[in-house]
Design an enzyme around this catalytic site. Structure first.
Site, PDB file in Angstrom:
ATOM      1  N   ASP A   1       0.827  -1.211   0.000  1.00 39.03           N
ATOM      2  CA  ASP A   1       0.000   0.000   0.000  1.00 39.03           C
ATOM      3  C   ASP A   1       0.862   1.261   0.000  1.00 39.03           C
ATOM      4  O   ASP A   1       1.972   1.258   0.533  1.00 39.03           O
ATOM      5  CB  ASP A   1      -0.912  -0.033   1.237  1.00 39.03           C
ATOM      6  CG  ASP A   1      -2.063   0.953   1.124  1.00 39.03           C
ATOM      7  OD1 ASP A   1      -2.313   1.465   0.020  1.00 39.03           O
ATOM      8  OD2 ASP A   1      -2.711   1.205   2.152  1.00 39.03           O
TER       9      ASP A   1
ATOM     10  N   HIS B   1       2.785   3.275  -8.903  1.00 37.31           N
ATOM     11  CA  HIS B   1       2.642   1.838  -9.202  1.00 37.31           C
ATOM     12  C   HIS B   1       3.886   1.324  -9.937  1.00 37.31           C
ATOM     13  O   HIS B   1       4.374   0.235  -9.649  1.00 37.31           O
ATOM     14  CB  HIS B   1       1.392   1.588 -10.055  1.00 37.31           C
ATOM     15  CG  HIS B   1       0.118   1.972  -9.355  1.00 37.31           C
ATOM     16  ND1 HIS B   1      -0.148   1.627  -8.054  1.00 37.31           N
ATOM     17  CD2 HIS B   1      -0.964   2.691  -9.775  1.00 37.31           C
ATOM     18  CE1 HIS B   1      -1.336   2.100  -7.694  1.00 37.31           C
ATOM     19  NE2 HIS B   1      -1.850   2.756  -8.720  1.00 37.31           N
TER      20      HIS B   1
ATOM     21  N   LEU C   1      10.923 -20.505  -4.412  1.00 32.96           N
ATOM     22  CA  LEU C   1       9.821 -19.695  -3.867  1.00 32.96           C
ATOM     23  C   LEU C   1       8.562 -19.826  -4.740  1.00 32.96           C
ATOM     24  O   LEU C   1       8.658 -19.860  -5.962  1.00 32.96           O
ATOM     25  CB  LEU C   1      10.282 -18.228  -3.856  1.00 32.96           C
ATOM     26  CG  LEU C   1       9.243 -17.178  -3.475  1.00 32.96           C
ATOM     27  CD1 LEU C   1       8.976 -17.200  -1.981  1.00 32.96           C
ATOM     28  CD2 LEU C   1       9.711 -15.783  -3.897  1.00 32.96           C
TER      29      LEU C   1
HETATM   30  C1  FPP Z   1      -1.941   0.111  -3.388  1.00 34.39           C
HETATM   31  O1  FPP Z   1      -1.477   1.450  -3.317  1.00 34.39           O
HETATM   32  C2  FPP Z   1      -1.380  -0.558  -4.558  1.00 34.39           C
HETATM   33  C3  FPP Z   1      -2.098  -1.102  -5.582  1.00 34.39           C
HETATM   34  C4  FPP Z   1      -3.569  -1.075  -5.624  1.00 34.39           C
HETATM   35  C5  FPP Z   1      -1.447  -1.708  -6.753  1.00 34.39           C
HETATM   36  C6  FPP Z   1      -0.216  -2.517  -6.460  1.00 34.39           C
HETATM   37  C7  FPP Z   1       0.521  -2.724  -7.725  1.00 34.39           C
HETATM   38  C8  FPP Z   1       1.863  -2.752  -7.858  1.00 34.39           C
HETATM   39  C9  FPP Z   1       2.792  -2.678  -6.717  1.00 34.39           C
HETATM   40  C10 FPP Z   1       2.482  -2.841  -9.204  1.00 34.39           C
HETATM   41  C11 FPP Z   1       2.273  -4.094  -9.965  1.00 34.39           C
HETATM   42  C12 FPP Z   1       2.399  -5.329  -9.176  1.00 34.39           C
HETATM   43  C13 FPP Z   1       2.926  -6.487  -9.624  1.00 34.39           C
HETATM   44  C14 FPP Z   1       2.802  -7.674  -8.766  1.00 34.39           C
HETATM   45  C15 FPP Z   1       3.616  -6.622 -10.914  1.00 34.39           C
HETATM   46  P1  FPP Z   1      -2.531   2.622  -3.514  1.00 34.39           P
HETATM   47  O2  FPP Z   1      -2.676   2.899  -4.949  1.00 34.39           O
HETATM   48  O3  FPP Z   1      -3.824   2.270  -2.826  1.00 34.39           O
HETATM   49  O4  FPP Z   1      -1.812   3.800  -2.761  1.00 34.39           O
HETATM   50  P2  FPP Z   1      -2.477   4.958  -1.878  1.00 34.39           P
HETATM   51  O5  FPP Z   1      -3.157   4.282  -0.707  1.00 34.39           O
HETATM   52  O6  FPP Z   1      -1.325   5.772  -1.448  1.00 34.39           O
HETATM   53  O7  FPP Z   1      -3.444   5.687  -2.754  1.00 34.39           O
END
Ligand code: FPP
Length: 269
Positions: A43, A60, A154
């Site tokens: 997050d 992201h 893994l």
């Molecule tokens: C949460 O942060 C994150 C996500 C919803 C997306 C996670 C995706 C990645 C880390 C990239 C791709 C992943 C892989 C496995 C290739 P948020 O957007 O909710 O952040 P915020 O709470 O600060 O708004």
């Protein structure tokens, strides 16, 4: 030139400090008490990008670097299962532009990383509603899952279009169908039978759950499986999460006494 030299010196000093720090923490880890399964709620990508005056997708994209680091780190210390919450069912309600960009990022990341996964003996799995993902993502994921299926190191589990409540709801619906057709009877229903109807039927429950970005909730993630997991919350935003952070979380986990409902005395004897 002087500025560049100074930058080089500070980067060099930082790298030495960082490598030492990692080695120090690794030395403290006890091999026999490693968590078998670590699950992570990644997050803070959006906030990370905003702090830098950038679009959310920039967060992201940088989150992928953190993914790469934790996969490497988990393999390095011998963790057997790593589950990453990459996209929840609720995330479909985000602006279309962000959802589309995330889906594209998934496809490109799988494309660029699959050879590295094979090289590092990492087997890929997915949990969640695969069919709700765009065809391009489904195709890439299935290809990567097949290509890594022989890997024995893994197991990397991507939770994509995942919801803990719908996982349990689907399991109940399937059990009712199987009961109606005589495949199972009411007296067969046990905790292990319920577990066998979940996406995670072949995966042990997480020992450790990590959530980044300073939020203290589990957001519909692995609701059944987290019953006895140890929780670790850190204020670090996901794109900043590195090897050192994973090792610190594991070290913290190793200081815990897991009692599973028993008393401390029962555990120590
Ligand atoms: C949460 O942060 C994150 C996500 C919803 C997306 C996670 C995706 C990645 C880390 C990239 C791709 C992943 C892989 C496995 C290739 P948020 O957007 O909710 O952040 P915020 O709470 O600060 O708004």
């Amino acid at each position: 030139m002087l500025i560049l030299e100074r930058k080089f010196e500070t980067d060099f000093a930082f790298n030495i400090w960082y490598k030492r720090k990692i080695m120090d923490i690794k030395d403290k880890l006890r091999e026999k008490q490693l968590p078998v399964h670590v699950a992570i709620i990644m997050d803070g990508n959006g906030r990370w990008a905003k702090q830098k005056g950038n679009m959310r997708i920039f967060g992201h994209k940088n989150g992928v670097k953190a993914v790469r680091e934790v996969v490497e780190a988990a393999g390095e210390i011998g963790i057997k299962y790593l589950t990453l919450y990459a996209f929840s069912t609720e995330n479909w309600t985000r602006p279309k532009s962000e959802v589309d960009a995330l889906m594209t990022l998934l496809v490109t990341t799988i494309n660029t990383e699959v050879d590295e996964l094979i090289k590092n003996n990492v087997r890929l799995k997915q949990i969640g509603d695969l069919k709700s993902l765009p065809d391009s993502v489904q195709k890439k994921l299935q290809e990567a899952i097949l290509r890594t299926s022989h890997c024995k190191g893994l197991t990397l589990v991507l939770a994509l279009s995942y919801s803990g409540r719908s996982e349990i709801t689907n399991a109940v619906a399937q059990m009712v169908t199987d009961a109606k057709s005589g495949k199972i009877a009411a007296e067969d229903i046990s905790e292990s039978l319920v577990s066998s109807y979940l996406y995670t039927s072949e995966i042990p429950d997480p020992d450790l759950l990590i959530r980044t970005s300073g939020e203290y909730r589990i957001s519909n993630f692995l609701l059944w499986q987290l019953a006895y997991s140890e929780m670790y919350f850190t204020g670090t935003l996901w794109p900043d999460f590195r090897k050192k952070d994973l090792f610190e979380a594991v070290l913290d986990y190793q200081q815990r006494e897991r009692r599973f409902g028993k008393t401390g005395d029962q555990i120590s004897s």
